[in-house]
Design a protein around this motif. Structure first.
Motif, short mmCIF file in Angstrom:
data_model
loop_
_atom_site.label_atom_id
_atom_site.label_comp_id
_atom_site.label_asym_id
_atom_site.label_seq_id
_atom_site.Cartn_x
_atom_site.Cartn_y
_atom_site.Cartn_z
N CYS A 1 0.83 -1.20 0.00
CA CYS A 1 0.00 0.00 0.00
C CYS A 1 0.87 1.26 0.00
N GLU B 1 4.43 5.80 5.51
CA GLU B 1 5.01 4.47 5.34
C GLU B 1 6.21 4.56 4.40
N ARG C 1 11.18 -6.40 1.70
CA ARG C 1 10.30 -5.98 2.81
C ARG C 1 11.05 -5.68 4.10
N ARG C 2 12.09 -6.46 4.38
CA ARG C 2 12.63 -6.38 5.74
C ARG C 2 14.08 -5.96 5.88
N VAL D 1 1.44 -11.52 9.15
CA VAL D 1 2.12 -10.48 8.35
C VAL D 1 3.33 -11.09 7.65
O1 LIG Z 1 2.98 -0.49 2.73
C1 LIG Z 1 2.40 -1.51 3.13
O2 LIG Z 1 1.68 -2.22 2.42
C2 LIG Z 1 2.54 -1.93 4.61
C3 LIG Z 1 3.83 -2.58 4.92
O3 LIG Z 1 4.05 -3.67 4.15
P1 LIG Z 1 5.14 -4.75 4.54
O4 LIG Z 1 6.43 -4.03 4.82
O5 LIG Z 1 4.64 -5.52 5.75
O6 LIG Z 1 5.23 -5.64 3.32
O7 LIG Z 1 2.56 -0.77 5.38
P2 LIG Z 1 1.42 -0.31 6.40
O8 LIG Z 1 0.25 -1.25 6.24
O9 LIG Z 1 2.01 -0.43 7.78
O10 LIG Z 1 1.12 1.11 6.05
#
Ligand SMILES: O=C(O)[C@@H](COP(=O)(O)O)OP(=O)(O)O
Length: 258
Positions: free
Chosen positions: A23, A89, A116-117, A248
Motif C-alpha cells: 500500500c 510508510e 520488505r525487511r 504479516v
Molecule cells: O505499505 C504496506 O503495504 C505496509 C507494509 O508492508 P510490509 O512491509 O509488511 O510488506 O505498510 P502499512 O500497512 O504499515 O502502512
C-alpha cells in the motif's frame, strides 16, 4: 529520574493489508477490522491507565483515522493529532499495488523478504508509467511538505525512511517527550520499525527479524536521554499478537491468487 512513556503503533488493518498488496503511499482507508483494532487499542490503553497528551500521524488516512478512533475510544478527542509526511510508510517504489504472494511466486520468497525487511535495500523506483504515480504526486497534501515535491522519495530502503524521519523525531517529537508528555505515534509497519531500530539500537541484521502487527500498541519506556530503560513491550494478548505477526510474515509466501 522520571521515565518517559512513548507508544509506537502500526495503524489498524487497511483495505490493502487485507488484499495483501503493497500500500505504501497509496491512501487506502481502514478495513472494518482495522476500525475495530484502532478502537480496541484505545480501550486497552485506557484500561491500563494510560492517558495520551499528543499523537503524531503520517499524512495517510489509515494512520490519521487510527489516531482519531483511538483517542475517541479513550474519551480524549481533544488530544492534538500532529501530522507529517515524514511519518509516512516506507515508499515501496515500483512495488506499490503489487500482491506480495504473487511477487514471491515470480521473484522468490527470499527476494520479497529482502525488499520488505532488509535495512539497506531500496526497491525499484516508481516512475510516471506506474498506475499510482499521478495519484500520489498530484495529491495536494504533498505540496504542504517541508521539502519540494520533486525531492519527495520515489522508493526507499528502511535506512532512507529513518533518515527522513529523524529530523521530525528530533525537532518535533523529542521535545514533547522531554516535557514529560505521553506520546503515541500512529505510524506504519516500517516507519515504526525504523524508529524502534533507532531508539533501541537494533542492528542492521536484527531488524530483518522485526515484524509489526496492525493495531497493537508498543510500549517504550525511555530515560531523559531518550534511551530505552527496558525492552519494548507489545500490549495485549500475547498469543494473538504472535499469530498476527506470523500472518504479516506469511504475506510474503508464494501463492497464486484465488
Ligand atoms: O505499505 C504496506 O503495504 C505496509 C507494509 O508492508 P510490509 O512491509 O509488511 O510488506 O505498510 P502499512 O500497512 O504499515 O502502512
Amino acid at each position: 529520574m522520571s521515565k518517559r512513556t512513548l507508544f509506537l503503533l502500526r495503524h489498524g488493518e487497511g483495505a490493502w493489508n487485507k488484499e495483501n498488496r503493497f500500500c505504501s503511499w497509496v491512501d487506502q482507508k481502514l478495513s472494518e477490522e482495522g476500525v475495530a483494532e484502532a478502537r480496541q487499542c484505545g480501550l486497552l490503553l485506557k484500561e491500563q491507565g494510560y492517558r495520551l497528551d499528543v499523537v503524531f500521524a503520517s499524512l495517510l488516512r489509515r494512520s490519521i483515522q487510527t489516531a482519531w478512533l483511538l483517542t475517541e475510544a479513550m474519551g480524549d478527542e481533544w488530544v492534538p493529532v500532529v501530522k507529517s509526511w515524514r511519518l509516512n510508510e516506507r515508499h515501496y517504489g515500483a512495488l506499490i499495488g503489487l500482491n506480495r504472494a504473487e511477487l514471491a511466486l515470480n521473484h522468490g520468497e527470499e527476494q520479497v523478504k529482502l525488499w520488505r525487511r532488509s535495512y539497506n535495500i531500496t526497491p525499484p523506483p516508481i516512475d510516471e508509467s506506474h498506475p499510482y504515480f499521478f495519484e500520489i504526486y498530484n495529491d495536494r497534501r504533498y505540496r504542504t511538505c517541508d521539502i519540494p515535491l520533486e525531492e519527495l522519495p520515489r522508493a526507499e530502503s528502511l535506512k532512507q525512511v529513518l533518515d527522513r524521519l529523524l529530523p521530525f523525531w528530533y525537532d518535533v517529537i523529542v521535545p514533547e517527550i522531554q516535557k514529560g508528555r505521553t506520546v503515541l505515534i500512529s505510524g506504519h509497519g516500517n516507519s515504526c520499525r525504523a524508529l524502534l531500530k533507532h531508539i533501541e539500537g537494533i542492528s542492521d541484521d536484527d531488524i530483518v527479524g522485526v515484524t509489526l502487527p496492525t493495531g497493537v500498541p508498543i510500549l517504550l519506556e525511555l530515560d531523559s536521554d531518550l534511551k530505552a530503560t527496558k525492552p519494548h513491550q507489545l500490549l495485549g494478548d500475547q498469543l494473538q499478537i504472535q499469530e498476527a505477526i506470523k500472518k504479516v510474515e506469511d504475506q510474503g509466501k508464494a501463492k497464486k491468487r484465488n
